[in-house]
Design a protein around this motif. Structure first.
Motif, PDB file in Angstrom:
ATOM      1  N   GLY A  65      19.228   5.551  26.569  1.00 46.24           N
ATOM      2  CA  GLY A  65      17.830   5.151  26.382  1.00 46.24           C
ATOM      3  C   GLY A  65      17.469   3.878  27.128  1.00 46.24           C
ATOM      4  O   GLY A  65      18.304   2.993  27.321  1.00 46.24           O
ATOM      5  N   THR A  66      16.217   3.799  27.522  1.00 42.74           N
ATOM      6  CA  THR A  66      15.695   2.601  28.205  1.00 42.74           C
ATOM      7  C   THR A  66      14.483   2.030  27.492  1.00 42.74           C
ATOM      8  O   THR A  66      14.081   0.907  27.759  1.00 42.74           O
ATOM      9  CB  THR A  66      15.308   2.945  29.653  1.00 42.74           C
ATOM     10  OG1 THR A  66      14.355   4.022  29.650  1.00 42.74           O
ATOM     11  CG2 THR A  66      16.534   3.376  30.457  1.00 42.74           C
ATOM     12  N   ARG A  67      13.899   2.811  26.573  1.00 42.00           N
ATOM     13  CA  ARG A  67      12.690   2.380  25.887  1.00 42.00           C
ATOM     14  C   ARG A  67      13.025   1.431  24.745  1.00 42.00           C
ATOM     15  O   ARG A  67      13.992   1.640  24.017  1.00 42.00           O
ATOM     16  CB  ARG A  67      11.916   3.574  25.327  1.00 42.00           C
ATOM     17  CG  ARG A  67      11.432   4.576  26.380  1.00 42.00           C
ATOM     18  CD  ARG A  67      10.258   4.007  27.165  1.00 42.00           C
ATOM     19  NE  ARG A  67       9.610   5.048  27.943  1.00 42.00           N
ATOM     20  CZ  ARG A  67       8.562   5.745  27.537  1.00 42.00           C
ATOM     21  NH1 ARG A  67       8.036   5.513  26.350  1.00 42.00           N
ATOM     22  NH2 ARG A  67       8.040   6.676  28.311  1.00 42.00           N
ATOM     23  N   GLU A  68      12.215   0.414  24.574  1.00 41.07           N
ATOM     24  CA  GLU A  68      12.360  -0.541  23.473  1.00 41.07           C
ATOM     25  C   GLU A  68      11.178  -0.332  22.524  1.00 41.07           C
ATOM     26  O   GLU A  68      10.017  -0.406  22.939  1.00 41.07           O
ATOM     27  CB  GLU A  68      12.367  -1.966  24.007  1.00 41.07           C
ATOM     28  CG  GLU A  68      12.798  -3.014  23.009  1.00 41.07           C
ATOM     29  CD  GLU A  68      14.294  -3.018  22.764  1.00 41.07           C
ATOM     30  OE1 GLU A  68      14.704  -3.316  21.633  1.00 41.07           O
ATOM     31  OE2 GLU A  68      15.038  -2.716  23.711  1.00 41.07           O
ATOM     32  N   LEU A  69      11.469  -0.049  21.254  1.00 41.88           N
ATOM     33  CA  LEU A  69      10.395   0.165  20.279  1.00 41.88           C
ATOM     34  C   LEU A  69       9.979  -1.154  19.653  1.00 41.88           C
ATOM     35  O   LEU A  69      10.821  -1.922  19.180  1.00 41.88           O
ATOM     36  CB  LEU A  69      10.875   1.121  19.181  1.00 41.88           C
ATOM     37  CG  LEU A  69      11.193   2.563  19.607  1.00 41.88           C
ATOM     38  CD1 LEU A  69      11.721   3.346  18.409  1.00 41.88           C
ATOM     39  CD2 LEU A  69       9.976   3.242  20.197  1.00 41.88           C
ATOM     40  N   LYS A  70       8.678  -1.419  19.677  1.00 47.20           N
ATOM     41  CA  LYS A  70       8.164  -2.636  19.044  1.00 47.20           C
ATOM     42  C   LYS A  70       7.467  -2.299  17.733  1.00 47.20           C
ATOM     43  O   LYS A  70       7.771  -2.839  16.683  1.00 47.20           O
ATOM     44  CB  LYS A  70       7.215  -3.348  20.010  1.00 47.20           C
ATOM     45  CG  LYS A  70       7.939  -3.878  21.253  1.00 47.20           C
ATOM     46  CD  LYS A  70       7.000  -4.644  22.159  1.00 47.20           C
ATOM     47  CE  LYS A  70       7.749  -5.190  23.381  1.00 47.20           C
ATOM     48  NZ  LYS A  70       6.851  -5.913  24.311  1.00 47.20           N
ATOM     49  N   GLU A  71       6.502  -1.379  17.800  1.00 41.72           N
ATOM     50  CA  GLU A  71       5.834  -0.923  16.589  1.00 41.72           C
ATOM     51  C   GLU A  71       6.006   0.581  16.481  1.00 41.72           C
ATOM     52  O   GLU A  71       5.791   1.315  17.442  1.00 41.72           O
ATOM     53  CB  GLU A  71       4.348  -1.281  16.629  1.00 41.72           C
ATOM     54  CG  GLU A  71       4.092  -2.791  16.579  1.00 41.72           C
ATOM     55  CD  GLU A  71       2.608  -3.104  16.526  1.00 41.72           C
ATOM     56  OE1 GLU A  71       1.813  -2.147  16.468  1.00 41.72           O
ATOM     57  OE2 GLU A  71       2.265  -4.285  16.548  1.00 41.72           O
ATOM     58  N   THR A  72       6.376   1.052  15.318  1.00 41.90           N
ATOM     59  CA  THR A  72       6.644   2.466  15.116  1.00 41.90           C
ATOM     60  C   THR A  72       5.844   2.982  13.931  1.00 41.90           C
ATOM     61  O   THR A  72       5.874   2.405  12.845  1.00 41.90           O
ATOM     62  CB  THR A  72       8.150   2.701  14.849  1.00 41.90           C
ATOM     63  OG1 THR A  72       8.904   2.108  15.902  1.00 41.90           O
ATOM     64  CG2 THR A  72       8.466   4.176  14.775  1.00 41.90           C
ATOM     65  N   ARG A  73       5.109   4.066  14.161  1.00 44.79           N
ATOM     66  CA  ARG A  73       4.373   4.691  13.063  1.00 44.79           C
ATOM     67  C   ARG A  73       5.334   5.478  12.175  1.00 44.79           C
ATOM     68  O   ARG A  73       5.158   5.540  10.969  1.00 44.79           O
ATOM     69  CB  ARG A  73       3.286   5.625  13.611  1.00 44.79           C
ATOM     70  CG  ARG A  73       2.139   4.888  14.301  1.00 44.79           C
ATOM     71  CD  ARG A  73       1.047   5.855  14.736  1.00 44.79           C
ATOM     72  NE  ARG A  73       1.509   6.790  15.753  1.00 44.79           N
ATOM     73  CZ  ARG A  73       1.715   8.087  15.530  1.00 44.79           C
ATOM     74  NH1 ARG A  73       1.508   8.609  14.336  1.00 44.79           N
ATOM     75  NH2 ARG A  73       2.140   8.881  16.513  1.00 44.79           N
ATOM     76  N   GLY A  74       6.330   6.113  12.813  1.00 43.18           N
ATOM     77  CA  GLY A  74       7.340   6.823  12.037  1.00 43.18           C
ATOM     78  C   GLY A  74       7.166   8.319  11.976  1.00 43.18           C
ATOM     79  O   GLY A  74       7.746   8.975  11.113  1.00 43.18           O
ATOM     80  N   GLU A  75       6.385   8.890  12.904  1.00 44.24           N
ATOM     81  CA  GLU A  75       6.224  10.345  12.914  1.00 44.24           C
ATOM     82  C   GLU A  75       7.403  10.988  13.634  1.00 44.24           C
ATOM     83  O   GLU A  75       7.698  10.667  14.785  1.00 44.24           O
ATOM     84  CB  GLU A  75       4.923  10.745  13.626  1.00 44.24           C
ATOM     85  CG  GLU A  75       4.713  12.259  13.627  1.00 44.24           C
ATOM     86  CD  GLU A  75       3.518  12.683  14.463  1.00 44.24           C
ATOM     87  OE1 GLU A  75       2.600  13.297  13.909  1.00 44.24           O
ATOM     88  OE2 GLU A  75       3.522  12.379  15.681  1.00 44.24           O
ATOM     89  N   LEU A  76       8.053  11.915  12.970  1.00 42.00           N
ATOM     90  CA  LEU A  76       9.203  12.620  13.539  1.00 42.00           C
ATOM     91  C   LEU A  76       8.855  14.091  13.715  1.00 42.00           C
ATOM     92  O   LEU A  76       8.334  14.731  12.792  1.00 42.00           O
ATOM     93  CB  LEU A  76      10.424  12.489  12.631  1.00 42.00           C
ATOM     94  CG  LEU A  76      11.271  11.215  12.767  1.00 42.00           C
ATOM     95  CD1 LEU A  76      12.249  11.123  11.617  1.00 42.00           C
ATOM     96  CD2 LEU A  76      12.017  11.193  14.094  1.00 42.00           C
ATOM     97  N   VAL A  77       9.166  14.625  14.891  1.00 43.21           N
ATOM     98  CA  VAL A  77       8.930  16.036  15.173  1.00 43.21           C
ATOM     99  C   VAL A  77      10.221  16.641  15.717  1.00 43.21           C
ATOM    100  O   VAL A  77      10.814  16.112  16.664  1.00 43.21           O
ATOM    101  CB  VAL A  77       7.785  16.221  16.192  1.00 43.21           C
ATOM    102  CG1 VAL A  77       7.620  17.709  16.529  1.00 43.21           C
ATOM    103  CG2 VAL A  77       6.479  15.660  15.643  1.00 43.21           C
ATOM    104  N   LEU A  78      10.655  17.749  15.112  1.00 44.68           N
ATOM    105  CA  LEU A  78      11.849  18.465  15.552  1.00 44.68           C
ATOM    106  C   LEU A  78      11.416  19.821  16.091  1.00 44.68           C
ATOM    107  O   LEU A  78      10.752  20.595  15.378  1.00 44.68           O
ATOM    108  CB  LEU A  78      12.823  18.664  14.382  1.00 44.68           C
ATOM    109  CG  LEU A  78      13.649  17.466  13.908  1.00 44.68           C
ATOM    110  CD1 LEU A  78      12.770  16.325  13.407  1.00 44.68           C
ATOM    111  CD2 LEU A  78      14.600  17.876  12.782  1.00 44.68           C
ATOM    112  N   ARG A  79      11.777  20.104  17.353  1.00 45.20           N
ATOM    113  CA  ARG A  79      11.359  21.356  17.986  1.00 45.20           C
ATOM    114  C   ARG A  79      12.581  22.144  18.482  1.00 45.20           C
ATOM    115  O   ARG A  79      13.381  21.627  19.270  1.00 45.20           O
ATOM    116  CB  ARG A  79      10.446  21.069  19.185  1.00 45.20           C
ATOM    117  CG  ARG A  79       9.098  20.486  18.822  1.00 45.20           C
ATOM    118  CD  ARG A  79       8.279  20.250  20.074  1.00 45.20           C
ATOM    119  NE  ARG A  79       7.023  19.568  19.783  1.00 45.20           N
ATOM    120  CZ  ARG A  79       6.341  18.876  20.675  1.00 45.20           C
ATOM    121  NH1 ARG A  79       6.795  18.762  21.928  1.00 45.20           N
ATOM    122  NH2 ARG A  79       5.205  18.298  20.336  1.00 45.20           N
ATOM    123  N   ASN A  80      12.692  23.364  17.989  1.00 46.35           N
ATOM    124  CA  ASN A  80      13.757  24.279  18.435  1.00 46.35           C
ATOM    125  C   ASN A  80      15.127  23.590  18.428  1.00 46.35           C
ATOM    126  O   ASN A  80      15.914  23.714  19.364  1.00 46.35           O
ATOM    127  CB  ASN A  80      13.462  24.819  19.841  1.00 46.35           C
ATOM    128  CG  ASN A  80      12.106  25.496  19.923  1.00 46.35           C
ATOM    129  OD1 ASN A  80      11.720  26.224  19.016  1.00 46.35           O
ATOM    130  ND2 ASN A  80      11.375  25.246  21.003  1.00 46.35           N
TER     131      ASN A  80
END
Length: 585
Positions: free
Chosen positions: A334-349
């Motif tokens: 990973g290269t992305r840094e999370l600052k603010e997270t809403r917390g929505e999780l989606v699982l696909r296939n």
């Protein structure tokens, strides 16, 4: 075994030993000081032989006026040897302890970054054995072995130099035994390295059996497992004994063989020395000193032959240590840094199969965990609930399909950044030896104020039992919280998750160890904790998740039903059957 195979084994052993030496390279100054000390010691040994020559010659010439000088010189020689030995031993011991520290911390750092499947595939006792027994064996290979090599090697050089000075012809006769000694040592070395590997493996078996029996002592006693555990430990210990004795036999045969070769060289030396042609113009004192120096060589030569077993043990131990160090850690792509997270999780296939397994643990999962909502996973044991939860903090990688957090694939998010967004309460609570406050404000939260810690403890109903403890929040919990009840430990773990205040919360049977009253308190606390957080609850007791926004029923790695509590009851499907089974009484 072919010549190429033998050569490959020797190259491998030398490669491993060179790699061990890299760890002690920064401590070169300790080796230099040790070399100087042992050089002084070796010179003292040669001077002792020279002193004997001077005494014999003085007595033969009736030069008794030299007795004071000879008496003082022997004191000086032994003082010189003592100073040299002290400098050498202290310097090498310093190098040894620094090496132990460096290797242990390096291996432990590697253990902390290894992926989850490594812990599943390797017994904890074996890993502990590597940190203790194997590290000491490796350290011996680069400190004790080098110490003996330097000390006894310089002693041999000093004595041989003096012998050559006295009579080079006799010295060459003595040196003729060298190649034969080398052959004996080489044969013994190969066998000792192989036996050392088996010995280290048996030490790991002993540690594993003992640690399991100690951790589960209550189960052992209740179910009458003491005889079985005793037999398991006895078998592991007997295997260790057998491997140790095989190693002792090899070492014990190696040393007498070398000593026999030295004795043959000494016998030949003595026979030849009586020849006037070889004896030349040696004085009586010189002849006595020569034989004394040759006799003094037997001890350092014997000890030099014992260096090989130490090195072979170290190389065998280093193979297992470097196996841990070289094991690939968790892959953080990973290269992305999370600052603010809403917390929505989606699982696909989403599908997942454990390494080495023939069946899929998860199959074609499609699920949405809305931000701020509570989703409960229910189903029989082995249905895939915990596997699904383990993928969200990426404890397991290698899935097929997608897992998205706020629309971002988890693989694009840095592991550290992702895990900062997650709080976790396991079914098997883990507490560390320290105070209750230390366990609530654990890790990155260690700097939290006591007010915040107490607030989290209050929310998790920890304060309800703190009043009964002698030191309150600062009471020590013992190893893995052994001084607390199961319910108390679980409430501390919940307080830890509350203090982290992460937008994602995973509760894996978080109320399983609580009695009815404690569960009522915790359910009230959790009702406040989950507000505004995306919460994934794994539960077997359906009464604890009736108020969840979404209940997901799993069977054999698939989602078979999902909906609210009432919706699923109305369907009269898998959830209704599970519910009826639990509440039929």
């Amino acid at each position: 075994m072919s010549d190429s195979t033998k050569a490959a084994g020797q190259d491998s052993g030398w490669h491993i030993y060179r790699r061990i030496l890299i760890h002690v390279k920064p401590l070169w100054y300790g080796f230099v000081a040790s070399f100087i000390g042992y050089a002084i010691y070796g010179a003292g040994q040669a001077l002792a032989a020279k002193w004997l020559e001077m005494v014999v010659d003085a007595v033969q010439r009736n030069a008794f006026d030299q007795r004071l000088w000879l008496a003082l010189s022997v004191v000086g020689i032994f003082l010189l040897r003592g100073i040299g030995a002290f400098i050498g031993n202290y310097s090498m011991s310093y190098v040894a302890r620094e090496t132990v520290h460096t290797l242990r911390t390096r291996v432990f750092e590697s253990l902390l970054r290894l992926p989850t499947h490594y812990y599943h595939q390797n017994p904890s006792g074996e890993m502990l054995s590597r940190l203790t027994y194997n590290v000491e064996q490796v350290t011996g290979a680069v400190t004790n072995a080098i110490k003996i090599s330097i000390r006894e090697g310089l002693t041999v050089v000093g004595l041989l130099g003096y012998m050559i000075y006295l009579n080079w012809k006799l010295t060459l006769i003595f040196l003729a035994a060298g190649p034969f000694i080398g052959i004996v040592v080489s044969i013994a070395s190969k066998r000792m390295r192989r036996l050392s590997r088996h010995l280290q493996s048996s030490v790991g078996d002993i540690t594993s059996v003992a640690s399991e029996a100690i951790r589960g002592f209550q189960v052992v006693r209740i179910f009458g497992g003491a005889p079985a555990e005793h037999n398991r430990f006895k078998r592991a210990s007997e295997q260790n004994k057998r491997q140790s004795m095989k190693l002792v036999v090899t070492q014990s045969l190696n040393t007498p063989a070398v000593q026999l070769l030295i004795a043959l060289a000494m016998a030949t030396l003595l026979f030849m020395a009586m020849d006037p042609v070889v004896l030349g113009g040696m004085t009586t004192g010189g002849f006595v000193a020569f034989l004394t120096a040759a006799g003094m060589l037997t001890k350092p030569v014997r000890q030099l032959t014992e260096v090989s077993p130490i090195i072979q043990k170290g190389i065998a131990a280093a193979e297992s240590l470097f196996g841990v160090i070289d094991e690939p850690g968790e892959q953080d792509t990973g290269t992305r840094e999370l600052k603010e997270t809403r917390g929505e999780l989606v699982l696909r296939n989403l599908s997942y199969q454990y390494p080495g397994s023939q069946t899929q643990a998860l199959r074609d999962i499609n699920l949405c965990l809305p931000a701020g909502k509570t989703v409960a996973l229910v189903g029989r044991s082995g249905s895939g609930k915990s596997t699904l939860a383990s993928l969200i903090p990426r404890f397991n990688d290698g899935w097929q399909g997608e897992i998205l957090l706020d629309g971002l694939p988890l693989q694009e998010i840095r592991l550290e950044s992702l895990r900062r967004q997650i709080s976790l309460v396991n079914q098997q609570v883990v507490l560390f030896d320290g105070s209750i406050a230390d366990n609530i404000a654990y890790g990155a939260m260690a700097g939290a104020s006591e007010e915040l810690i107490l607030a989290a403890a209050e929310a998790a109903h920890v304060t309800e039992f703190l009043e009964r403890l002698p030191d309150g929040i600062h009471t020590l919990v013992g190893e893995n919280g052994v001084l607390l009840s199961g319910g108390q430990r679980q409430r501390i773990a919940i307080a830890r998750a509350i203090l982290k205040d992460a937008p994602l919360l995973i509760l894996d049977e978080a109320t399983s160890a609580l009695d009815t009253e404690s569960e009522r308190h915790i359910q009230a606390a959790l009702a406040e904790v989950v507000k505004g957080r995306t919460t994934l609850v794994i539960a077997h007791r359906l009464s604890t998740i009736e108020s969840a926004d979404l209940i997901v029923v799993m069977e054999e790695g698939r989602i078979v039903e999902q909906g609210s509590h009432q919706q699923l009851l109305d369907k009269a499907g898998a959830y209704a059957k599970l519910h009826a089974m639990q509440f039929q009484v």
